[in-house]
Design an enzyme around this catalytic site. Structure first.
Site, PDB file in Angstrom:
ATOM      1  N   ARG A   1       5.269  -5.201  -5.913  1.00  0.00           N
ATOM      2  CA  ARG A   1       4.988  -5.054  -7.330  1.00  0.00           C
ATOM      3  C   ARG A   1       3.732  -4.197  -7.480  1.00  0.00           C
ATOM      4  NH1 ARG A   1       9.504  -6.325  -8.181  1.00  0.00           N
ATOM      5  NH2 ARG A   1      10.313  -8.008  -9.531  1.00  0.00           N
TER       6      ARG A   1
ATOM      7  N   ASP B   1       6.780   2.791  -4.928  1.00  0.00           N
ATOM      8  CA  ASP B   1       8.018   2.577  -5.676  1.00  0.00           C
ATOM      9  C   ASP B   1       7.783   1.706  -6.904  1.00  0.00           C
ATOM     10  OD1 ASP B   1      10.936   2.907  -5.848  1.00  0.00           O
ATOM     11  OD2 ASP B   1      11.026   0.754  -5.459  1.00  0.00           O
TER      12      ASP B   1
ATOM     13  N   HIS C   1      11.042   2.775  -8.933  1.00  0.00           N
ATOM     14  CA  HIS C   1      11.424   1.376  -8.706  1.00  0.00           C
ATOM     15  C   HIS C   1      12.901   1.292  -8.323  1.00  0.00           C
ATOM     16  CE1 HIS C   1      10.187  -2.988  -9.743  1.00  0.00           C
ATOM     17  NE2 HIS C   1      11.109  -2.979  -8.782  1.00  0.00           N
TER      18      HIS C   1
ATOM     19  N   GLU D   1       5.527   0.585 -15.885  1.00  0.00           N
ATOM     20  CA  GLU D   1       6.800   1.240 -15.571  1.00  0.00           C
ATOM     21  C   GLU D   1       7.624   1.401 -16.842  1.00  0.00           C
ATOM     22  OE1 GLU D   1       8.796  -0.883 -12.443  1.00  0.00           O
ATOM     23  OE2 GLU D   1       7.113  -0.708 -11.063  1.00  0.00           O
TER      24      GLU D   1
END
Length: 319
Positions: A226, A250, A274, A255
């Protein structure tokens, strides 16, 4: 009746038609209506935090299933204190994410970023790159995803250690596991620091300025856990100062990552949206997993992948 929260009205889980259940599909805008009288809730929109906003309407809920490994965006105090059972998608993403990490390690060792840039410029420049046999990886998070990462990296000839809640030796996948409190003292050992821990109060900001300062100057950070596991401001400083070798990211604090975020243009960074675990067919796998739990629920059998709401993950494997 089962309410199903979808990101968009057209984005529904496949293959649920054969279940002896009434499904009520909704988006966040009409979740409050859909959840009234529902006994279960499927969070197909697994990043949504809308459940908190409609909790007063969810008095009949017995079970919530989230189609993600992490449950940090779902849990809130009223849900933790309730009798509602929470299950997750543990196991679905283990191998795909491990493959992503191996790819990131290989791309870093082979300096793929420079190769792509030279190709765009039509420049022929011979270089020497590094191998990964014998390279050292420190994996933070020794649950299912972290273990699959460790197995795959070991199979590629790398040395692997783990960071978990408590220290132990002779772990079948990690060998030695050190406690997360010792992370700053351990990172100097590794060429690749891989973050695969769940986001909890104890892991929030785990990789801070002190940890980054203790990393080797050529070390590579990979975050598939995360975003808030990392202090992004401290990471930006470390990248700009060349005090670490690079990062493959990622996941992020915000986000989608805003177009004007400085990480986009930070040196030696690879950014993905992600998507580390999202291989072809992943939606079908998630739906199949949920359908299996629905059958158990209807038969009065124990559900699989039950989350300990106080800890924030499924117990049964050390982390």
């Amino acid at each position: 009746m089962v309410a199903v929260l979808c990101a968009r009205a057209t984005d529904r889980p496949p293959g649920l038609g054969g279940l002896d259940v009434d499904f009520r599909y909704c988006t966040a805008a009409d979740l409050a209506v859909a959840v009234r009288g529902a006994r279960a809730l499927l969070l197909w929109d697994f990043f949504s935090s809308a459940v908190r906003d409609v909790w007063a309407e969810a008095a009949g809920l017995e079970w919530i299933h989230v189609t993600a490994a992490g449950v940090d965006t779902l849990l809130f105090n009223e849900l933790r204190d309730s009798d509602v059972v929470v299950t997750n998608a543990r196991g679905v993403f283990d191998r795909p994410i491990a493959e992503y990490v191996l790819g990131a390690v290989l791309a870093n060792a082979k300096d793929s970023r420079t190769s792509f840039a030279l190709q765009r410029e039509h420049r022929w420049r011979h270089r020497e790159t590094r191998g990964i046999a014998g390279a050292r990886a420190l994996v933070v998070g020794t649950g299912g995803i972290g273990r699959e990462i460790a197995r795959l990296l070991r199979a590629a000839g790398m040395q692997v250690r783990g960071i978990g809640r408590v220290a132990r030796t002779d772990d079948p996948d990690f060998g030695d596991v050190s406690p997360s409190a010792d992370l700053a003292a351990e990172v100097g050992w590794c060429d690749h620091l891989v973050l695969a821990a769940p986001l909890t109060n104890s892991t929030h900001g785990l990789v801070d300025a002190s940890v980054l300062a203790a990393m080797r100057a050529d070390a590579h950070l990979v975050n598939i856990g995360r975003g808030p596991l990392v202090d992004e401001s401290a990471l930006l400083s470390a990248l700009r100062d060349n005090s670490i070798g690079g990062a493959t990211l990622d996941v992020f604090d915000t986000e989608p990552l805003p177009a004007d975020h400085p990480l986009w243009d930070a040196p030696n960074v690879t950014i993905t949206a992600h998507m580390a675990g999202d291989v072809v067919g992943w939606r079908e796998t998630l739906a199949d997993q949920f359908a299996g739990n629905v059958r158990r629920w209807l038969a009065g059998e124990p559900l699989l992948n039950v989350v300990d709401k106080k800890l924030g993950y499924v117990p049964g494997s050390s982390r």
